[in-house]
Motif scaffolding. Structure first.
Motif, PDB file in Angstrom:
ATOM      1  N   ASP A  89       0.830  -1.199   0.000  1.00 18.24           N
ATOM      2  CA  ASP A  89       0.000   0.000   0.000  1.00 18.24           C
ATOM      3  C   ASP A  89       0.869   1.255   0.000  1.00 18.24           C
ATOM      4  N   TYR A 129       1.227   5.432   0.978  1.00 19.09           N
ATOM      5  CA  TYR A 129       0.784   6.394   1.985  1.00 19.09           C
ATOM      6  C   TYR A 129       1.377   7.766   1.689  1.00 19.09           C
ATOM      7  N   HIS A 150      -3.517   6.471   4.292  1.00 16.25           N
ATOM      8  CA  HIS A 150      -3.569   5.548   3.155  1.00 16.25           C
ATOM      9  C   HIS A 150      -4.085   6.250   1.904  1.00 16.25           C
ATOM     10  N   VAL A 151      -3.412   6.009   0.766  1.00 14.96           N
ATOM     11  CA  VAL A 151      -3.818   6.614  -0.502  1.00 14.96           C
ATOM     12  C   VAL A 151      -4.430   5.568  -1.430  1.00 14.96           C
ATOM     13  N   ARG A 152      -3.663   4.529  -1.715  1.00 16.23           N
ATOM     14  CA  ARG A 152      -4.155   3.469  -2.616  1.00 16.23           C
ATOM     15  C   ARG A 152      -3.207   2.281  -2.531  1.00 16.23           C
ATOM     16  N   ALA A 153      -3.628   1.190  -3.141  1.00 13.56           N
ATOM     17  CA  ALA A 153      -2.774   0.000  -3.215  1.00 13.56           C
ATOM     18  C   ALA A 153      -1.666   0.235  -4.238  1.00 13.56           C
ATOM     19  N   SER A 173       0.817  -0.630  -7.344  1.00 22.77           N
ATOM     20  CA  SER A 173       0.503  -1.282  -8.625  1.00 22.77           C
ATOM     21  C   SER A 173       1.527  -2.340  -9.009  1.00 22.77           C
TER      22      SER A 173
END
Length: 336
Positions: free
Chosen positions: A119, A121, A166-169, A171
């Protein structure tokens, strides 16, 4: 398998960054199993002795969940099984902590943020409230800090705070073999260490701080006396205590931001650069392809078991390594 022993009072813990490339990780091992791993028993063979006994170049030895190369070709394979991408800038002609970080930024898939596990951040707003100090986050922005996060936070509180940023998973998959599963060896052991440390009384006086300050005081006092008296003996004594001061400062650049870590800069080296090369590189990835202190002086000093290593490279280092390391102080100043 990298196994460290952590002593606290009369208790002793084996702290392991275990990597597994196949199969499943043993769940919640007890300390008898851990001591077996640390001692090189049948449960976890001693690779050092195994390598001495079987000298075939390029041969791989197997243990449960682990394959470990004895030697490897430069640029192919890895001393850190599970590292699927060769580190960017590792073989560049100029090496430094900042260049190592730049390579991590290109390799780690953090997308300009901070990556922990899988993840991403955004910690910019938290940077100056970080209990460990802003510099750690400033240095590592744009990189995968999973190992640093796991190793430096014994408490569960940082994990709870982290959710707010948290922003996103991510890639891409992590370029690391370490999994840190909740029921895995490292997390299980860290839980037990957390419980044990909670029972330890806080020291009233931190004597390591007192000793560091006294060493600096003696170094400065003898330097002033040497200048005023024109004494080479006092100058030598001042240099000796300066050496002791710098050694003690090593303890402090591992910690949260503090003024004593700058004692290290009195030797002409940079405490910020050494936080990268020593705390973030060497301590988290010791003696592997990601260890900057191993690659820093290549090809003059080659510590990894490359197949192409010549006899001169193997044994000549005994002669010229003291000269190289003693010149690093002035060399670091010139580079900066």
């Amino acid at each position: 398998m990298l196994v460290l022993k952590w002593h606290t009072g009369q208790k002793s813990f084996a702290l392991d960054h275990g990597y597994h490339t196949s199969g499943s990780r043993p769940d919640s091992p007890d300390f008898e199993h851990v001591s077996g791993l640390a001692s090189g028993s049948e449960k976890c063979p001693d690779f050092t002795n195994m390598n001495r006994k079987r000298g075939k170049i390029g041969e791989f030895y197997s243990a449960p969940h682990l394959r470990f190369p004895m030697t490897f070709k430069k640029g192919a394979g890895s001393s850190l099984p599970g590292l699927w991408k060769y580190p960017t800038y590792r073989d560049s002609s100029l090496k430094s902590g900042l260049i190592w970080i730049k390579g991590k930024q290109e390799d780690d898939g953090a997308e300009g943020l901070w990556r922990i596990h899988d993840d991403l951040y955004e910690l910019s707003s938290w940077m100056y409230r970080h209990p460990g100090g802003a510099e750690w986050l400033d240095i590592t922005k744009g990189t995968d800090i999973t190992e640093a996060f796991e190793a430096h936070h014994v408490s569960k509180i940082p994990e709870a705070i982290l959710k707010n940023f948290h922003v996103r998973a991510a890639s891409t998959r992590r370029n690391s073999p370490y999994t840190f599963k909740e029921d895995g060896f490292y997390r299980t052991l860290k839980k037990r260490v957390r419980e044990a440390l909670g029972k330890e009384p806080e020291p009233k006086v931190n004597m390591s701080k007192v000793y560091a300050d006294l060493l600096l005081l003696v170094a400065l006092t003898t330097a002033v006396l040497a200048t005023s008296c024109g004494s080479f003996a006092l100058a030598t004594l001042s240099g000796l205590f300066l050496c002791f001061t710098v050694i003690s400062a090593h303890n402090f650049f591992h910690q949260k931001d503090n003024f004593r870590m700058y004692y290290f800069d009195l030797c002409l080296m940079s405490s910020r650069d050494w936080r990268i090369s020593h705390a973030l590189s060497h301590h988290l990835y010791p003696n592997t392809m990601l260890d900057l202190e191993v690659s820093l002086m290549e090809p003059v000093l080659q510590w990894l078991p490359y197949e192409s290593k010549s006899t001169l490279q193997k044994y000549g280092s005994w002669l010229w390594s003291p000269l190289i390391y003693s010149s690093m102080f002035h060399g670091q100043l010139i580079l900066r």
